[in-house]
Write an enzyme that holds these catalytic residues in place. Structure first.
Site, PDB file in Angstrom:
ATOM      1  N   LYS A   1       0.825  -1.211   0.000  1.00 46.14           N
ATOM      2  CA  LYS A   1       0.000   0.000   0.000  1.00 46.14           C
ATOM      3  C   LYS A   1       0.868   1.275   0.000  1.00 46.14           C
ATOM      4  O   LYS A   1       0.444   2.313  -0.486  1.00 46.14           O
ATOM      5  CB  LYS A   1      -0.924   0.033   1.216  1.00 46.14           C
ATOM      6  CG  LYS A   1      -1.804  -1.205   1.407  1.00 46.14           C
ATOM      7  CD  LYS A   1      -3.134  -1.069   0.726  1.00 46.14           C
ATOM      8  CE  LYS A   1      -4.135  -2.176   1.009  1.00 46.14           C
ATOM      9  NZ  LYS A   1      -3.699  -3.558   0.838  1.00 46.14           N
TER      10      LYS A   1
HETATM   11  C1  PLP Z   1      -4.189  -4.675   0.197  1.00 44.66           C
HETATM   12  C2  PLP Z   1      -3.367  -5.902   0.103  1.00 44.66           C
HETATM   13  C3  PLP Z   1      -3.603  -6.899  -0.875  1.00 44.66           C
HETATM   14  C4  PLP Z   1      -4.748  -6.815  -1.863  1.00 44.66           C
HETATM   15  O1  PLP Z   1      -4.551  -5.844  -2.852  1.00 44.66           O
HETATM   16  P1  PLP Z   1      -5.765  -5.321  -3.743  1.00 44.66           P
HETATM   17  O2  PLP Z   1      -5.235  -4.187  -4.522  1.00 44.66           O
HETATM   18  O3  PLP Z   1      -6.837  -4.912  -2.752  1.00 44.66           O
HETATM   19  O4  PLP Z   1      -6.218  -6.460  -4.595  1.00 44.66           O
HETATM   20  C5  PLP Z   1      -2.751  -7.991  -0.918  1.00 44.66           C
HETATM   21  N1  PLP Z   1      -1.744  -8.134  -0.031  1.00 44.66           N
HETATM   22  C6  PLP Z   1      -1.485  -7.215   0.923  1.00 44.66           C
HETATM   23  C7  PLP Z   1      -0.380  -7.443   1.885  1.00 44.66           C
HETATM   24  C8  PLP Z   1      -2.276  -6.069   1.030  1.00 44.66           C
HETATM   25  O5  PLP Z   1      -2.028  -5.153   1.993  1.00 44.66           O
END
Ligand code: PLP
Length: 493
Positions: free
Chosen positions: A110
């Site tokens: 993120k």
């Molecule tokens: C948010 C997240 C995901 C999922 O990603 P999306 O863009 O919502 O599909 C996968 N792995 C981790 C560690 C995340 O924080």
């Protein structure tokens, strides 16, 4: 103007879309067209550092910004990453590669977008003559909250408030949030579960009285969640970057390209991979990996999106999602921009809990995507196998992708090079990773991290050790009905 709502034809500019977040009709802002890159562009990319690659990508995608101003933002955004390459690609056996997206301040992918978003958002607001403070409100089940707090910390003209469910996030995630520094950050636990916190925030966004009171304080509301265009656009950059690196190394060739496997929850990350493919990146198949919450795997197999099913708590909690919001942007392309069709499906989804895209569209979808899933047991086995065979330490989310990537090769015989997208540091989920390796841990997640570090010799990010001793700065708890009052009172904590 180059962006439109997935549910309506109104067209707006990128800065407007970034400030608004969601369209008034409930849709997401999607590009009307995408630029097309050549092989020479990728050769050029390979010569640049990551911030320059990100700035070039954003300049191509977003109107209203110059590449020079984007470069200044990207240099600031990616300065705190603990790898000079920011998003390095590591090589495994059998033509498999891992794109590591966890080198930012919160150890999850993120950060790739949320370190950039505050710069994009404040610049967008300025371009539109917005003088008020931008107050970010967000509910979190873990990773997004901390990444938003880090991203907006002490950014002039903004404040950020995060609500998390009391007892509903992991120990490391809670510690990360309650120790957050910065004059403009607020963190509050809510008595209730994640849905209560999220509903509380949504209610505030739709409450005219609350909005008027915020305006009277000189503040305007915005959100940092994954449907914001300002989060999606920076994610395209790392796919172009990875392809450029692999081409330059000779690990892939331009004609055949590679397959990409993404551990998926809200469909934001894999959607960015799709945009990269549309922009000319040599990506063949997009492999969508789910955990036991396999609504997307079923959708890609049957063309029916059906959220009426049990919700499972897994060891890859950031993918515990039954409504993948960003899928809507892909649906718009699947029906060639027919936003009425998309609006219809979304209405069905909220009224009946499902929709069906029909056989013809399913066939187009399956040309692009393959879907699969791994439950906790197979996820743990994958962590163990990657460690035994290759001495590579996977976090549970990345392990879901590694497992499904192997399934795909076995199912299809397609042996093209594979890019596995890694979304979190194994040390963010140290207890479950230690469990998967059958390493006994007595004590908390911090104890698990240090045992795991000794056992594997893989260095833990500096944040882990620092976090343990940071003072708690936020200890406020509020009732779910009192979230608005807490925001208006300015917390005073
Ligand atoms: C948010 C997240 C995901 C999922 O990603 P999306 O863009 O919502 O599909 C996968 N792995 C981790 C560690 C995340 O924080």
């Amino acid at each position: 103007m180059p962006f439109m709502s997935t549910r309506g034809a109104e067209k707006i500019s990128a800065p407007e879309a970034i400030v608004r977040g969601i369209a008034p009709d409930g849709g997401l802002y999607a590009p009307l067209s995408l630029p097309n890159l050549s092989r020479e562009d990728f050769i050029e990319f390979a010569k640049m550092d990551y911030p320059a690659r990100a700035a070039r990508t954003l300049a191509l995608l977003l109107d209203g910004f110059t590449e020079a101003e984007l470069l200044e933002m990207a240099r600031a955004a990616y300065a705190r990453f603990d790898d000079p390459q920011v998003a390095p690609v590591k090589e495994l056996k059998a033509h498999r590669h891992v794109l590591e997206l966890f080198h930012g301040p919160t150890m999850a992918f993120k950060d790739m977008a949320l370190q950039m978003l505050p710069w994009l958002m404040t610049a967008s607001a300025r371009k539109q003559g917005e003088m008020r403070e931008i107050a970010i409100l967000t509910a979190t089940s873990g990773d997004t909250g901390k990444a938003a707090l880090e991203g907006f910390q002490d950014v002039p003209g903004t404040s950020v408030t995060v609500f998390y469910p009391l007892g509903g996030v992991s120990a490391v995630q809670e510690k990360q949030m309650v120790t957050s520094q910065g004059k403009n950050v607020h963190v509050t636990a809510v008595r209730g579960n994640f849905d209560d916190a999220q509903t509380g925030v949504k209610t505030l966004f739709a409450d005219p009285e609350f909005i008027a009171k915020m305006n009277a304080q000189g503040k305007t509301l915005s959100s940092a969640n994954s449907i914001n265009l300002g989060r999606l656009a920076p994610q395209v950059a790392y796919y172009l970057s990875a392809c450029a690196d692999l081409l330059a190394k000779g690990a892939i060739n331009w004609e055949d390209g590679l397959n990409v496997c993404v551990p998926t929850g809200n469909f934001g990350n894999i959607l960015a991979a799709w945009y990269a493919k549309r922009m000319g990146a040599p990506i063949a198949k997009l492999i969508c990996a789910s955990n036991k919450n396999d609504v997307l795997a079923d959708f890609i197999r049957t063309g029916i999106y059906d959220r009426r099913r049990d919700f499972h708590k897994t060891i890859s909690p950031s993918m515990d999602i039954l409504i993948s919001s960003n899928l809507e942007r892909f649906l718009l392309e699947l029906c060639q921009g027919d936003c009425k069709q998309v609006a219809g499906w979304m209405k069905q989804l909220s009224a009946e809990g499902k929709y069906d895209i029909g056989a013809e569209r399913l066939a187009s979808l399956q040309k692009i995507f393959y879907g699969g899933f791994a439950d906790d047991e197979r996820t743990a086995q994958t962590i163990q196998k990657a460690w035994q065979d290759e001495k590579y330490l996977l976090d549970p989310h990345t392990a879901v992708a590694a497992c499904v990537a192997d399934d795909y090769r076995r199912d299809t015989g397609d042996e093209k090079p594979m890019l596995i997208v890694s979304t979190a540091s194994p040390y963010k989920f140290a207890s479950d990773v230690a469990d998967a390796l059958n390493v006994t841990v007595e004590g908390d997640a911090f104890a698990a991290a240090s045992i795991l570090e000794n056992y594997t010799g893989v260095k833990a990010p500096d944040q882990v050790a620092k976090l343990k001793d940071l003072p708690v700065l936020h200890s406020r708890i509020c009732d779910k009905e009192k979230m608005g009052e807490a925001v208006l009172a300015g917390f005073n904590d």
